[in-house]
Design a protein around this motif. Structure first.
Motif, PDB file in Angstrom:
ATOM      1  N   LEU A 102       3.056   9.455  19.958  1.00  0.00           N
ATOM      2  CA  LEU A 102       4.036   9.687  18.894  1.00  0.00           C
ATOM      3  C   LEU A 102       3.712   8.850  17.656  1.00  0.00           C
ATOM      4  O   LEU A 102       3.849   9.316  16.521  1.00  0.00           O
ATOM      5  CB  LEU A 102       5.439   9.349  19.394  1.00  0.00           C
ATOM      6  CG  LEU A 102       6.054  10.293  20.419  1.00  0.00           C
ATOM      7  CD1 LEU A 102       7.369   9.730  20.937  1.00  0.00           C
ATOM      8  CD2 LEU A 102       6.264  11.676  19.822  1.00  0.00           C
ATOM      9  N   ALA A 103       3.259   7.620  17.898  1.00  0.00           N
ATOM     10  CA  ALA A 103       2.956   6.722  16.780  1.00  0.00           C
ATOM     11  C   ALA A 103       1.825   7.265  15.920  1.00  0.00           C
ATOM     12  O   ALA A 103       1.851   7.131  14.685  1.00  0.00           O
ATOM     13  CB  ALA A 103       2.586   5.335  17.307  1.00  0.00           C
ATOM     14  N   VAL A 104       0.831   7.875  16.558  1.00  0.00           N
ATOM     15  CA  VAL A 104      -0.261   8.445  15.764  1.00  0.00           C
ATOM     16  C   VAL A 104       0.092   9.844  15.272  1.00  0.00           C
ATOM     17  O   VAL A 104      -0.386  10.285  14.228  1.00  0.00           O
ATOM     18  CB  VAL A 104      -1.579   8.466  16.572  1.00  0.00           C
ATOM     19  CG1 VAL A 104      -1.525   9.454  17.715  1.00  0.00           C
ATOM     20  CG2 VAL A 104      -2.772   8.796  15.671  1.00  0.00           C
ATOM     21  N   GLY A 105       0.971  10.538  16.019  1.00  0.00           N
ATOM     22  CA  GLY A 105       1.272  11.919  15.676  1.00  0.00           C
ATOM     23  C   GLY A 105       2.214  12.078  14.501  1.00  0.00           C
ATOM     24  O   GLY A 105       1.968  12.889  13.600  1.00  0.00           O
ATOM     25  N   ILE A 106       3.280  11.313  14.495  1.00  0.00           N
ATOM     26  CA  ILE A 106       4.314  11.503  13.462  1.00  0.00           C
ATOM     27  C   ILE A 106       3.765  11.324  12.045  1.00  0.00           C
ATOM     28  O   ILE A 106       4.012  12.161  11.172  1.00  0.00           O
ATOM     29  CB  ILE A 106       5.510  10.569  13.729  1.00  0.00           C
ATOM     30  CG1 ILE A 106       6.235  11.027  14.996  1.00  0.00           C
ATOM     31  CG2 ILE A 106       6.462  10.539  12.543  1.00  0.00           C
ATOM     32  CD1 ILE A 106       7.328  10.094  15.464  1.00  0.00           C
ATOM     33  N   PRO A 107       2.990  10.253  11.761  1.00  0.00           N
ATOM     34  CA  PRO A 107       2.517  10.105  10.379  1.00  0.00           C
ATOM     35  C   PRO A 107       1.281  10.943  10.034  1.00  0.00           C
ATOM     36  O   PRO A 107       0.994  11.138   8.863  1.00  0.00           O
ATOM     37  CB  PRO A 107       2.175   8.610  10.281  1.00  0.00           C
ATOM     38  CG  PRO A 107       1.810   8.230  11.673  1.00  0.00           C
ATOM     39  CD  PRO A 107       2.650   9.069  12.577  1.00  0.00           C
ATOM     40  N   SER A 108       0.541  11.424  11.035  1.00  0.00           N
ATOM     41  CA  SER A 108      -0.771  12.013  10.727  1.00  0.00           C
ATOM     42  C   SER A 108      -0.887  13.502  11.010  1.00  0.00           C
ATOM     43  O   SER A 108      -1.851  14.133  10.548  1.00  0.00           O
ATOM     44  CB  SER A 108      -1.862  11.285  11.514  1.00  0.00           C
ATOM     45  OG  SER A 108      -1.705  11.499  12.909  1.00  0.00           O
ATOM     46  N   LEU A 109       0.051  14.088  11.756  1.00  0.00           N
ATOM     47  CA  LEU A 109      -0.158  15.467  12.185  1.00  0.00           C
ATOM     48  C   LEU A 109       0.162  16.508  11.115  1.00  0.00           C
ATOM     49  O   LEU A 109       0.096  17.704  11.380  1.00  0.00           O
ATOM     50  CB  LEU A 109       0.624  15.750  13.461  1.00  0.00           C
ATOM     51  CG  LEU A 109      -0.072  15.218  14.714  1.00  0.00           C
ATOM     52  CD1 LEU A 109       0.764  15.465  15.938  1.00  0.00           C
ATOM     53  CD2 LEU A 109      -1.439  15.842  14.882  1.00  0.00           C
ATOM     54  N   ARG A 110       0.477  16.072   9.916  1.00  0.00           N
ATOM     55  CA  ARG A 110       0.485  17.029   8.806  1.00  0.00           C
ATOM     56  C   ARG A 110      -0.937  17.269   8.308  1.00  0.00           C
ATOM     57  O   ARG A 110      -1.178  18.175   7.516  1.00  0.00           O
ATOM     58  CB  ARG A 110       1.374  16.529   7.670  1.00  0.00           C
ATOM     59  CG  ARG A 110       2.847  16.453   8.078  1.00  0.00           C
ATOM     60  CD  ARG A 110       3.752  16.130   6.917  1.00  0.00           C
ATOM     61  NE  ARG A 110       5.134  16.007   7.355  1.00  0.00           N
ATOM     62  CZ  ARG A 110       5.959  17.031   7.544  1.00  0.00           C
ATOM     63  NH1 ARG A 110       5.527  18.262   7.318  1.00  0.00           N
ATOM     64  NH2 ARG A 110       7.203  16.839   7.940  1.00  0.00           N
ATOM     65  N   LEU A 111      -1.856  16.464   8.786  1.00  0.00           N
ATOM     66  CA  LEU A 111      -3.272  16.660   8.487  1.00  0.00           C
ATOM     67  C   LEU A 111      -3.846  17.719   9.419  1.00  0.00           C
ATOM     68  O   LEU A 111      -3.313  17.992  10.485  1.00  0.00           O
ATOM     69  CB  LEU A 111      -4.041  15.345   8.658  1.00  0.00           C
ATOM     70  CG  LEU A 111      -3.572  14.168   7.808  1.00  0.00           C
ATOM     71  CD1 LEU A 111      -4.313  12.909   8.209  1.00  0.00           C
ATOM     72  CD2 LEU A 111      -3.776  14.459   6.324  1.00  0.00           C
ATOM     73  N   ARG A 112      -4.996  18.267   9.031  1.00  0.00           N
ATOM     74  CA  ARG A 112      -5.614  19.305   9.842  1.00  0.00           C
ATOM     75  C   ARG A 112      -7.117  19.066   9.934  1.00  0.00           C
ATOM     76  O   ARG A 112      -7.700  18.389   9.090  1.00  0.00           O
ATOM     77  CB  ARG A 112      -5.353  20.697   9.250  1.00  0.00           C
ATOM     78  CG  ARG A 112      -3.886  21.054   9.129  1.00  0.00           C
ATOM     79  CD  ARG A 112      -3.679  22.378   8.428  1.00  0.00           C
ATOM     80  NE  ARG A 112      -2.260  22.670   8.207  1.00  0.00           N
ATOM     81  CZ  ARG A 112      -1.805  23.711   7.532  1.00  0.00           C
ATOM     82  NH1 ARG A 112      -2.654  24.567   6.990  1.00  0.00           N
ATOM     83  NH2 ARG A 112      -0.503  23.911   7.392  1.00  0.00           N
ATOM     84  N   GLY A 113      -7.718  19.665  10.961  1.00  0.00           N
ATOM     85  CA  GLY A 113      -9.171  19.705  11.079  1.00  0.00           C
ATOM     86  C   GLY A 113      -9.836  18.347  11.095  1.00  0.00           C
ATOM     87  O   GLY A 113      -9.431  17.435  11.820  1.00  0.00           O
ATOM     88  N   ASP A 114     -10.870  18.206  10.249  1.00  0.00           N
ATOM     89  CA  ASP A 114     -11.665  16.980  10.225  1.00  0.00           C
ATOM     90  C   ASP A 114     -10.845  15.755   9.869  1.00  0.00           C
ATOM     91  O   ASP A 114     -11.103  14.654  10.370  1.00  0.00           O
ATOM     92  CB  ASP A 114     -12.812  17.116   9.218  1.00  0.00           C
ATOM     93  CG  ASP A 114     -13.763  18.240   9.577  1.00  0.00           C
ATOM     94  OD1 ASP A 114     -13.745  18.651  10.746  1.00  0.00           O
ATOM     95  OD2 ASP A 114     -14.513  18.698   8.701  1.00  0.00           O
ATOM     96  N   TYR A 115      -9.841  15.924   9.004  1.00  0.00           N
ATOM     97  CA  TYR A 115      -9.025  14.787   8.591  1.00  0.00           C
ATOM     98  C   TYR A 115      -8.241  14.221   9.774  1.00  0.00           C
ATOM     99  O   TYR A 115      -8.129  13.003   9.948  1.00  0.00           O
ATOM    100  CB  TYR A 115      -8.064  15.205   7.473  1.00  0.00           C
ATOM    101  CG  TYR A 115      -8.779  15.746   6.264  1.00  0.00           C
ATOM    102  CD1 TYR A 115      -9.416  14.887   5.365  1.00  0.00           C
ATOM    103  CD2 TYR A 115      -8.845  17.119   6.021  1.00  0.00           C
ATOM    104  CE1 TYR A 115     -10.080  15.380   4.256  1.00  0.00           C
ATOM    105  CE2 TYR A 115      -9.513  17.622   4.918  1.00  0.00           C
ATOM    106  CZ  TYR A 115     -10.130  16.750   4.031  1.00  0.00           C
ATOM    107  OH  TYR A 115     -10.791  17.244   2.944  1.00  0.00           O
ATOM    108  N   LEU A 116      -7.707  15.118  10.599  1.00  0.00           N
ATOM    109  CA  LEU A 116      -6.984  14.671  11.788  1.00  0.00           C
ATOM    110  C   LEU A 116      -7.931  13.992  12.768  1.00  0.00           C
ATOM    111  O   LEU A 116      -7.579  12.975  13.381  1.00  0.00           O
ATOM    112  CB  LEU A 116      -6.290  15.868  12.454  1.00  0.00           C
ATOM    113  CG  LEU A 116      -5.521  15.557  13.739  1.00  0.00           C
ATOM    114  CD1 LEU A 116      -4.421  14.535  13.487  1.00  0.00           C
ATOM    115  CD2 LEU A 116      -4.928  16.841  14.329  1.00  0.00           C
ATOM    116  N   ALA A 117      -9.129  14.538  12.917  1.00  0.00           N
ATOM    117  CA  ALA A 117     -10.117  13.940  13.825  1.00  0.00           C
ATOM    118  C   ALA A 117     -10.450  12.517  13.399  1.00  0.00           C
ATOM    119  O   ALA A 117     -10.549  11.608  14.230  1.00  0.00           O
ATOM    120  CB  ALA A 117     -11.384  14.797  13.858  1.00  0.00           C
TER     121      ALA A 117
END
Length: 323
Positions: free
Chosen positions: A106-121
């Protein structure tokens, strides 16, 4: 009762019947067998994120590390002095380790999962290194010395019961009404949002559930090896898990499980071949450079079959994305 749940209870009965026979197994083969069960949990849980929801995470080893160190800390600090029976303490440690990993998800997901693809990786890779670096500087967790002294609670039944539980939970989740949101997010995130689906919520849920089971695998791993080190949860460990998912076929549960078995056994098989003096010298030299051969084999497979080596549906499975 759903068919998958009946199969799960049947598997538990079979594991209970086989468990007494495991004491007669060669320790080397037993180690490989436990490794297969742990890798199945890791691959199936990452498949929920990468395969079914269409994200690209490189931080699964970080979630595994959270589960491993949390579970180990619990059993080391509340062991004999607590008066809690060993199996109960182990189950509690696994649960707390899994919940800790889910919170990390959740800690990594909530702030970052608006990103997609390579940025999320890249973000998940950075998170993996943050976890590893934090452990290396935490004296209470052994820092660079590593953490050892855990009782070997992990056995055949516990490992494969947890693997079966992971498969059943992910399978039922994907085939539920809520699970269709994961698949819609994977297929076309923009279209899913256009019809009112909150794709960010589905991605965060997938991360939390996937991280939970990665933490479970970490707790099992720590209490089997009885010694863990931060280097064992680095970038390359995450890559190993990603390769299992890609090789098995993104969004194919049967294929991912078979790939986890293959990629656990293959390096050990090549190691054994390299020490067989009865084989030709050229063959043993190939096996000695097994990591080069292993890497080339993966490249060839990805070029020849990019959809995955085991991307198929068994005849008795339900129609749909999962197999």
């Amino acid at each position: 009762m759903p068919r998958s749940n009946l199969i799960f209870f049947g598997v538990l009965l079979a594991l209970g019947a086989l468990n007494p026979l495991m004491g007669t197994l060669n320790p080397y083969y037993y180690d490989i067998l436990i490794g297969i069960g742990i890798n199945v949990i890791l691959a199936v849980s990452l498949n929920l994120i990468n395969g079914y929801t269409g994200q690209f995470s490189l931080g699964h080893a970080g979630f595994m590390a959270v589960g491993a160190y949390t579970a180990s800390w619990v059993t080391l600090h509340f062991g004999a002095s607590s008066g809690i029976p060993g199996p109960v303490l182990f189950a509690l440690a696994l649960l707390l380790g899994s919940l800790g990993a889910a919170v990390a998800g959740l800690a990594v997901g909530i702030p970052s999962l608006r990103l997609r693809g390579d940025y999320l990786a890249i973000v998940t890779l950075g998170f993996n290194e943050i976890i590893k670096g934090g452990i290396q500087n935490a004296d209470a967790l052994g820092a660079q010395r590593g953490l050892g002294g855990m009782v070997q609670y992990t056995g055949f039944f516990a490992t494969f019961a947890c693997a079966a539980l992971t498969i059943v939970v992910v399978y039922n989740l994907i085939h539920s009404t809520y699970g269709r949101g994961f698949i819609a997010t994977h297929d076309d995130e923009i279209a899913a949002e256009a019809v009112g689906l909150n794709t960010t919520r589905y991605k965060i849920t997938a991360f939390a559930v996937g991280a939970f089971f990665a933490g479970l695998a970490g707790g099992l791993y720590a209490h089997f090896k009885q010694f863990i080190h931060p280097e064992g949860f680095g970038f390359m460990r995450s890559i190993d898990i990603v390769v299992m998912v890609i090789l098995g076929g993104m969004g194919r549960m049967t294929g991912v499980c078979l790939a986890a078995v293959l990629l656990t056994v293959l390096p050990e098989l090549l190691r054994t071949v390299s020490h067989l003096e009865s084989l030709p010298e050229w063959l043993r030299r190939i096996a000695e450079n097994r990591m080069i051969f292993y890497s080339l084999l993966l490249i060839v497979l990805m070029l020849a079959r990019p959809q995955g080596l085991f991307n198929f549906r068994l005849p008795f499975t339900r129609k749909g994305r999962s197999s």
